[in-house]
Design a protein around this motif. Structure first.
Motif, PDB file in Angstrom:
ATOM      1  N   THR A 101       0.755  -1.124   0.007  1.00 36.01           N
ATOM      2  CA  THR A 101       0.289  -0.032  -0.011  1.00 36.01           C
ATOM      3  C   THR A 101       1.071   0.945   0.071  1.00 36.01           C
ATOM      4  OG1 THR A 101      -1.528  -1.172   1.525  1.00 36.01           O
ATOM      5  CG2 THR A 101      -1.778   1.034   1.330  1.00 36.01           C
ATOM      6  N   VAL A 102       0.670   2.146  -0.909  1.00 34.24           N
ATOM      7  CA  VAL A 102       1.367   3.388  -1.066  1.00 34.24           C
ATOM      8  C   VAL A 102       0.071   4.322  -0.575  1.00 34.24           C
ATOM      9  CG1 VAL A 102       2.620   5.247  -2.206  1.00 34.24           C
ATOM     10  CG2 VAL A 102       3.147   2.606  -2.652  1.00 34.24           C
ATOM     11  N   PRO A 103      -0.077   4.664   0.673  1.00 30.55           N
ATOM     12  CA  PRO A 103      -1.121   5.732   0.879  1.00 30.55           C
ATOM     13  C   PRO A 103      -1.101   7.095   0.524  1.00 30.55           C
ATOM     14  CG  PRO A 103      -0.157   4.653   2.866  1.00 30.55           C
ATOM     15  CD  PRO A 103       0.560   4.412   1.873  1.00 30.55           C
ATOM     16  N   TRP A 104      -2.148   7.402  -0.164  1.00 31.81           N
ATOM     17  CA  TRP A 104      -2.182   8.649  -0.945  1.00 31.81           C
ATOM     18  C   TRP A 104      -1.857   9.806   0.103  1.00 31.81           C
ATOM     19  CZ3 TRP A 104      -2.314  10.959  -5.524  1.00 31.81           C
ATOM     20  CH2 TRP A 104      -2.800  12.299  -5.591  1.00 31.81           C
ATOM     21  N   HIS A 105      -2.653   9.698   1.176  1.00 29.84           N
ATOM     22  CA  HIS A 105      -2.865  10.971   2.095  1.00 29.84           C
ATOM     23  C   HIS A 105      -1.477  11.060   3.156  1.00 29.84           C
ATOM     24  CE1 HIS A 105      -6.796  11.877   1.060  1.00 29.84           C
ATOM     25  NE2 HIS A 105      -7.292  10.741   1.123  1.00 29.84           N
TER      26      HIS A 105
ATOM     27  N   GLU B 241       6.276   8.626  -6.913  1.00 34.22           N
ATOM     28  CA  GLU B 241       7.778   8.174  -6.937  1.00 34.22           C
ATOM     29  C   GLU B 241       7.939   6.764  -5.996  1.00 34.22           C
ATOM     30  OE1 GLU B 241      10.310  11.397  -5.391  1.00 34.22           O
ATOM     31  OE2 GLU B 241       9.644  12.680  -7.233  1.00 34.22           O
ATOM     32  N   GLU B 242       7.216   7.005  -4.604  1.00 36.98           N
ATOM     33  CA  GLU B 242       7.018   5.761  -3.626  1.00 36.98           C
ATOM     34  C   GLU B 242       6.451   4.612  -4.494  1.00 36.98           C
ATOM     35  OE1 GLU B 242       8.537   5.240  -1.245  1.00 36.98           O
ATOM     36  OE2 GLU B 242       7.540   3.403  -0.843  1.00 36.98           O
ATOM     37  N   LEU B 243       5.398   4.836  -5.184  1.00 35.95           N
ATOM     38  CA  LEU B 243       4.471   3.944  -6.173  1.00 35.95           C
ATOM     39  C   LEU B 243       5.457   3.295  -7.066  1.00 35.95           C
ATOM     40  CD1 LEU B 243       1.858   2.480  -6.483  1.00 35.95           C
ATOM     41  CD2 LEU B 243       1.269   4.170  -8.328  1.00 35.95           C
TER      42      LEU B 243
END
Ligand code: GAR
Length: 195
Positions: free
Chosen positions: A55-59, A69-71
């Motif tokens: 999971t790469v939390p948007w918030h 970038e993290e995604l």
């Protein structure tokens, strides 16, 4: 064997259909990872099928670029041949699109270019059309504007709600998505970037 990452935001019913198709030994693609922009319910399907997820939390990111970038960092760990947006309700930043294009595809619950955006089903109902549809496209920098890989019409019934219409569209989306992934894997379907 084509390796596939799937990105979701919601219940992941289309993801589940793809997972079921891909577990058949003669399906020419494998789902290797599932990612989400939040604690999406659909991540449970990945767990059930023994597929890793992240999971790469948007918030938790200050900008679309920072989130992207993290995604990209997460996706690069897996180096998928293809990335499927299956109900990911976020626009990808242009740097991420450029990094993976044209190996990024998206499913959409309308007959594009009709009713793009986050509310394709609601917008079709509000427009009073007698038919809408489902589409699978290559992702570009626009909102659902990339080259169309497959699409099919779905009728709108007089008593449809957003939910009932979406539930009629989803099985069509699933069939199109599975056919498109198979076609890309076998080479029958070529991915071309937006011109
Ligand atoms: C699907 O209908 C997909 O096309 C749509 O979200 C739904 C996800 O359902 N995506 C968009 O509207 C993107 N613009 P699911 O989580 O049950 O697979």
């Amino acid at each position: 064997m084509l390796t596939v990452a799937v990105l979701i935001s919601g219940t992941g019913s289309n993801l589940r259909a793809l997972l079921e198709a891909a577990r058949h030994p003669d399906f020419p693609a494998r789902i290797i990872v599932v990612g989400a922009d939040r604690e999406a319910d659909g991540l449970a399907h990945a767990e059930e099928f023994g597929i890793p997820s992240f999971t790469v939390p948007w918030h938790e990111h200050e900008s679309r670029e920072a989130w992207g970038e993290e995604l990209a960092r997460q996706l690069d760990v897996w180096k998928p041949d293809l990335i499927v947006l299956s109900g990911l309700m976020r626009l990808l930043p242009p740097t991420l699109v450029a990094r993976y294009s044209p190996r990024l595809i998206n499913t959409h619950p309308a007959y594009l270019p009709e009713f793009p955006g986050a509310h394709g089903v609601r917008d079709a109902l509000a427009a009073g059309v007698s038919e809408t549809g489902a589409s699978v496209i290559v992702v570009d920098d626009g909102v659902d504007t990339g080259p169309i890989l497959a699409q099919e019409r779905v009728p709108v019934l007089a008593d449809d709600t957003e939910h009932s219409l979406h539930e009629r569209i989803k099985p069509v989306e699933r069939r199109l998505l599975i056919d498109v992934v198979r076609g890309i894997a076998t080479g029958d379907l070529a991915l071309t970037p937006s011109s």
